[in-house]
Design a protein around this motif. Sequence first.
Motif, PDB file in Angstrom:
ATOM      1  N   UNK A  45      -8.796   2.682  -7.813  1.00 31.60           N
ATOM      2  CA  UNK A  45      -8.709   3.593  -8.971  1.00 31.60           C
ATOM      3  C   UNK A  45      -7.745   4.742  -8.678  1.00 31.60           C
ATOM      4  N   UNK A  46      -7.726   5.192  -7.428  1.00 28.50           N
ATOM      5  CA  UNK A  46      -6.801   6.257  -7.031  1.00 28.50           C
ATOM      6  C   UNK A  46      -5.356   5.786  -7.140  1.00 28.50           C
ATOM      7  N   UNK A  47      -5.098   4.562  -6.657  1.00 27.36           N
ATOM      8  CA  UNK A  47      -3.750   3.985  -6.770  1.00 27.36           C
ATOM      9  C   UNK A  47      -3.318   3.933  -8.229  1.00 27.36           C
ATOM     10  N   UNK A 292      -3.840   0.171   3.138  1.00 26.35           N
ATOM     11  CA  UNK A 292      -2.549  -0.228   3.694  1.00 26.35           C
ATOM     12  C   UNK A 292      -1.405   0.427   2.932  1.00 26.35           C
ATOM     13  N   UNK A 293      -1.453   0.373   1.599  1.00 22.29           N
ATOM     14  CA  UNK A 293      -0.353   0.921   0.805  1.00 22.29           C
ATOM     15  C   UNK A 293      -0.306   2.444   0.854  1.00 22.29           C
ATOM     16  N   UNK A 294      -1.468   3.081   1.015  1.00 22.73           N
ATOM     17  CA  UNK A 294      -1.473   4.545   1.146  1.00 22.73           C
ATOM     18  C   UNK A 294      -0.895   4.983   2.492  1.00 22.73           C
ATOM     19  N   UNK A 299       5.810   7.276  -0.511  1.00 18.92           N
ATOM     20  CA  UNK A 299       5.750   7.887  -1.837  1.00 18.92           C
ATOM     21  C   UNK A 299       4.313   7.973  -2.340  1.00 18.92           C
ATOM     22  N   UNK A 300       3.542   6.908  -2.156  1.00 18.80           N
ATOM     23  CA  UNK A 300       2.139   6.907  -2.568  1.00 18.80           C
ATOM     24  C   UNK A 300       1.347   7.925  -1.763  1.00 18.80           C
ATOM     25  N   UNK A 301       1.560   7.940  -0.461  1.00 17.38           N
ATOM     26  CA  UNK A 301       0.819   8.855   0.414  1.00 17.38           C
ATOM     27  C   UNK A 301       1.080  10.309   0.049  1.00 17.38           C
ATOM     28  N   UNK A 302       2.338  10.649  -0.186  1.00 17.88           N
ATOM     29  CA  UNK A 302       2.683  12.035  -0.537  1.00 17.88           C
ATOM     30  C   UNK A 302       2.045  12.451  -1.857  1.00 17.88           C
ATOM     31  N   UNK A 303       2.079  11.567  -2.832  1.00 15.29           N
ATOM     32  CA  UNK A 303       1.526  11.904  -4.148  1.00 15.29           C
ATOM     33  C   UNK A 303       0.008  12.079  -4.082  1.00 15.29           C
ATOM     34  N   UNK A 304      -0.665  11.233  -3.294  1.00 14.95           N
ATOM     35  CA  UNK A 304      -2.118  11.364  -3.175  1.00 14.95           C
ATOM     36  C   UNK A 304      -2.488  12.650  -2.449  1.00 14.95           C
TER      37      UNK A 304
END
Length: 311
Positions: A45-47, A292-294, A299-304
């Motif tokens: 859901x976070x993704x 894995x993707x986070x 880009x995903x890690x920074x946004x989260x």
Amino acid sequence: MHTTNSSKIEITTFFLIGIPGLEHLHEWVSIPICLMYLVAILGNCTILFVIRTEPSLHAPMYYFLSMLAISDLGLSFSSLPTMLRTFVFNATGISPNACFAQEFFIHGFTDMESSVLLVMSFDRFLAIRNPLRYNSILTNARVVKMCLVFSIKSMVLMLPFPFALKSLTYCKKSQLSHAYCLHQDVMNLACSENTVDFFYGFFVALYMMSDSVFIALSYIFILKTVMGIGSHKERLKALNTCVSHICAVLIFYVPVIALAFMHRFGNHKSPSTTILMADIFLLVPPLMNPIVYCVKTQQIRKKILGKLGLK
């Protein structure tokens, strides 16, 4: 149960199973299972939330990642009710219609995830092979159409399963091998002719396995393209963009292939081994893919981290 015209006792309730021999520990086993479901649902859901709310992530790669998250959520929600009933409340009974519906959604979302992983491998090949034409080839409209086609294909492919299973007669045996319904498992309980159902199931299994073959071919072409890059640094950079996808492919296909072989050829093996592998097949990919993707996608890690105020 009720009596059929042939004087056989037809089963009207199937019974699920947790871990044979460890029934007294089911309540304790339910704790890590519930935590895994919780992390999987929150992670996916976070993704979806981050990709939906961040315009910079409105790109083909992240749309495909959204489809992967939707597939993982579908798998989690499809198996969650019976897993909780079996391990938490020790309620193992399930009606045939509910069982047929569950196996339809489990197999449907499994095929959808397989298709998404295939198209993501094509996405990675295209990004490495033709980076300048990448955005012109994979436009947002084309990506949406591809996702829609693959979703419809998965559901249509699995649609005959519940109707075929419903047409069979079930007598004497009513004990399933897992805490949820799988097609092969339910079909093995039938006491009527199921040749057509068997061969269609075999066709679907081969069709899904063909995705893994095309994924492997995609990576052969990716490696061929990468080897043609002159700079060692650029080669590593190109391969690094594929690490998350390779992990997702391994997390998904290793349990699926192992489970398929166990069901077809592993009758002599311990039932607990098959049950464990089936649980890994349903629990681990939805749990691990967002992690894995986070971790691997900057880009995903920074946004989260930004959403959490940790940046």
